[in-house]
Design a protein around this motif. Structure first.
Motif, short mmCIF file in Angstrom:
data_model
loop_
_atom_site.label_atom_id
_atom_site.label_comp_id
_atom_site.label_asym_id
_atom_site.label_seq_id
_atom_site.Cartn_x
_atom_site.Cartn_y
_atom_site.Cartn_z
N ALA A 52 0.84 -1.19 0.00
CA ALA A 52 0.00 0.00 0.00
C ALA A 52 0.87 1.24 0.00
O ALA A 52 1.98 1.24 0.55
N CYS A 53 0.39 2.29 -0.61
CA CYS A 53 1.07 3.58 -0.61
C CYS A 53 1.26 4.06 0.82
O CYS A 53 0.30 4.07 1.60
N ASP A 54 2.46 4.45 1.17
CA ASP A 54 2.74 4.88 2.54
C ASP A 54 1.99 6.15 2.91
O ASP A 54 1.74 6.41 4.09
N ASN A 55 1.60 6.91 1.91
CA ASN A 55 0.92 8.18 2.18
C ASN A 55 -0.59 8.06 2.19
O ASN A 55 -1.25 8.59 3.09
N ALA A 110 4.15 13.24 1.18
CA ALA A 110 4.69 12.57 2.37
C ALA A 110 6.01 13.20 2.80
O ALA A 110 6.24 13.46 3.99
N PHE A 111 6.88 13.47 1.85
CA PHE A 111 8.19 14.04 2.18
C PHE A 111 8.04 15.43 2.78
O PHE A 111 8.77 15.79 3.71
N SER A 112 7.12 16.20 2.27
CA SER A 112 6.95 17.58 2.76
C SER A 112 6.26 17.63 4.12
O SER A 112 6.41 18.61 4.84
N TYR A 114 5.92 14.63 6.64
CA TYR A 114 6.45 13.85 7.76
C TYR A 114 7.63 12.95 7.42
O TYR A 114 8.44 12.61 8.29
N HIS A 115 7.76 12.53 6.16
CA HIS A 115 8.71 11.47 5.84
C HIS A 115 10.17 11.91 5.97
O HIS A 115 11.04 11.09 6.27
N LYS A 116 10.45 13.17 5.76
CA LYS A 116 11.84 13.64 5.83
C LYS A 116 12.46 13.31 7.18
O LYS A 116 13.65 12.96 7.26
N ILE A 117 11.66 13.35 8.24
CA ILE A 117 12.17 13.12 9.60
C ILE A 117 12.36 11.63 9.89
O ILE A 117 13.31 11.23 10.56
N ILE A 118 11.47 10.79 9.39
CA ILE A 118 11.52 9.37 9.76
C ILE A 118 12.07 8.48 8.66
O ILE A 118 12.01 7.25 8.75
N CYS A 119 12.61 9.08 7.59
CA CYS A 119 13.19 8.30 6.49
C CYS A 119 14.40 7.51 6.99
O CYS A 119 15.31 8.07 7.61
N LEU A 120 14.38 6.21 6.75
CA LEU A 120 15.50 5.35 7.11
C LEU A 120 16.42 5.19 5.91
O LEU A 120 16.10 4.48 4.97
N ILE A 156 2.61 10.96 13.79
CA ILE A 156 2.04 12.16 14.42
C ILE A 156 3.15 13.06 14.92
O ILE A 156 3.17 14.28 14.68
N VAL A 157 4.11 12.47 15.62
CA VAL A 157 5.22 13.24 16.17
C VAL A 157 6.07 13.83 15.04
O VAL A 157 6.47 15.01 15.09
N ALA A 158 6.32 13.04 13.99
CA ALA A 158 7.10 13.54 12.85
C ALA A 158 6.38 14.68 12.15
O ALA A 158 6.99 15.67 11.74
N LEU A 159 5.05 14.55 12.00
CA LEU A 159 4.25 15.58 11.35
C LEU A 159 4.40 16.92 12.07
O LEU A 159 4.61 17.97 11.44
N ILE A 160 4.34 16.89 13.39
CA ILE A 160 4.44 18.13 14.17
C ILE A 160 5.86 18.68 14.11
O ILE A 160 6.06 19.88 13.90
#
Length: 387
Positions: A52-55, A110-112, A114-120, A156-160
């Motif tokens: 599934a799409c992560d976003n 997603a990148f804009s 939350y994903h930038k913070i939690i990208c592995l 949620i935390v990454a989004l904020i």
């Protein structure tokens, strides 16, 4: 949707707020459509290769791939492939961590957000990374069927933390239904399971290592972490998407010769039977999301609306199931159709156990003098509902 068609209003201390119609709606009308503030696929769902799409949670496999995987039959060929909505040529992925998306638009969103913070990054994507350890710990604590996922809290935390308007976002989260300390404990017991509540602090400590909590410190005290889980447990909306179900809907709308229609319908029935034997309840891509408008819609045992996911992604639609008049409260049922047919006593037991309230809708009030008894069928129903 015209925002002036509906209005969120305070009702009373017991019910809090509710959604009211400002104009009339006809049976079948879409009252509103809404994207979630944030959503996430369940961890075990992802582990079992539900792509599934992560976003937006849109399926990333074709209807035929979906069917072959869920039936264990690699020889199935679906007719009318044009009825499949999955566009494989549009699928893209993060260059750093291989997280997949249904489109470049979803990847960029997603990148804009939350994903930038939690990208592995590839070099970090091993068993020692705190996020990987957190997910694996969660999976060992909470086997399917899941009703929540630790990664929704991470998002949620990454989004904020990634937002430029952090205070505004925190204010939005504060508008979701909040509970007392006692209610919060009850919700967590129901959400996580009695045996895992004692391990709540393990998840809290692991999240502290896995994500930056600078702007959400209030959620990472022992009581604050409970309140964050309760927020998700009270307001989380289940999301289910399926490439095969969309194919079924589209092929069912085709005008086919009678013999072909009979053949296609029999094929669909056989496939559903085969999937039921192989995977039982595990039919769809599943996850959970937080929706601002939807969270304000209260329960009724005689609902006038229903939640649907018409595009097989995370876009929620609230549709009228009968005519709704101006000033009427718009309500959905938190219970399944079978549960709604049971006794008032049985409905109250479920609502009290899972949602911590008693219902005083017209149906419940009309049955107020019914005996407080639970039939054998009702007991079976409630056991099924808990499983």
């Amino acid at each position: 949707m015209d925002p002036n068609d509906i209005q969120i209003r305070s009702i009373n201390k017991e019910k809090g707020k509710g959604l009211f119609a400002v104009r009339s709606f006809k049976d079948g009308d879409t009252i509103f459509e809404e994207k979630p503030l944030i959503c996430c696929q369940f961890a075990w769902n992802q582990e079992y290769k539900y792509l599934a799409c992560d976003n937006c949670l849109k399926p990333l496999e074709t209807a035929e791939e979906n069917v072959r995987r869920l039936t264990g039959n690699s020889t199935i060929i679906l007719p009318h492939p044009e009825c499949c909505e999955t566009k494989k040529d549009l699928i893209t992925e993060c260059a750093e961590c291989d997280t997949k998306y249904c489109s470049v638009e979803c990847q960029n969103e997603a990148f804009s957000r939350y994903h930038k913070i939690i990208c592995l990054r590839s070099k970090e994507k091993d068993e020692s990374h705190p996020l990987v350890q957190l997910t694996e710990t969660w999976k060992q604590m909470h086997y399917p069927p899941e009703t929540a996922t630790i990664m929704l809290l991470v998002k949620i935390v990454a989004l904020i933390n990634q937002a430029s308007n952090k205070e505004d976002l925190l204010s939005i989260f504060s508008q979701f239904c909040q509970r007392t300390i006692n209610d919060t404990d009850d919700i967590i017991h129901k959400l996580l399971g009695e045996e895992f509540v004692s391990q709540l602090d393990v998840l809290r400590q692991m999240m502290l290592k896995a994500v930056n909590t600078d702007f959400t410190e209030q959620w990472f005290t022992p009581e604050g972490f409970k309140s964050l889980w309760a927020l998700v447990g009270t307001n989380g909306q289940g999301i289910g998407t399926s490439a095969f179900s969309r194919w079924v809907k589209n092929v069912s709308a085709l005008e086919l010769p009678r013999d072909e229609r009979i053949h296609v319908d029999k094929l669909i029935d056989r496939i559903y039977d085969d999937m039921d034997r192989e995977v039982s309840f595990f039919l769809n891509n599943e996850g959970s999301g937080l929706y601002v408008l939807q969270s304000s819609v209260n329960h009724s045992c005689v609902p006038n609306a229903v939640v649907e996911f018409p595009y097989s992604n995370n876009v929620l639609a609230l549709k009228a199931t009968r005519d709704i008049q101006p000033e009427e409260e718009i309500c959905i049922s938190y219970l399944g159709e079978c549960c709604l047919e049971r006794s008032r006593h049985s409905r109250w037991k479920i609502l009290s156990s899972q949602y911590l309230f008693h219902c005083y809708c017209k149906k419940c009030l009309s049955q107020a003098n019914d005996p407080d008894e639970t039939s054998e069928d009702d007991d079976d129903m409630m056991e099924d509902d808990d499983n």
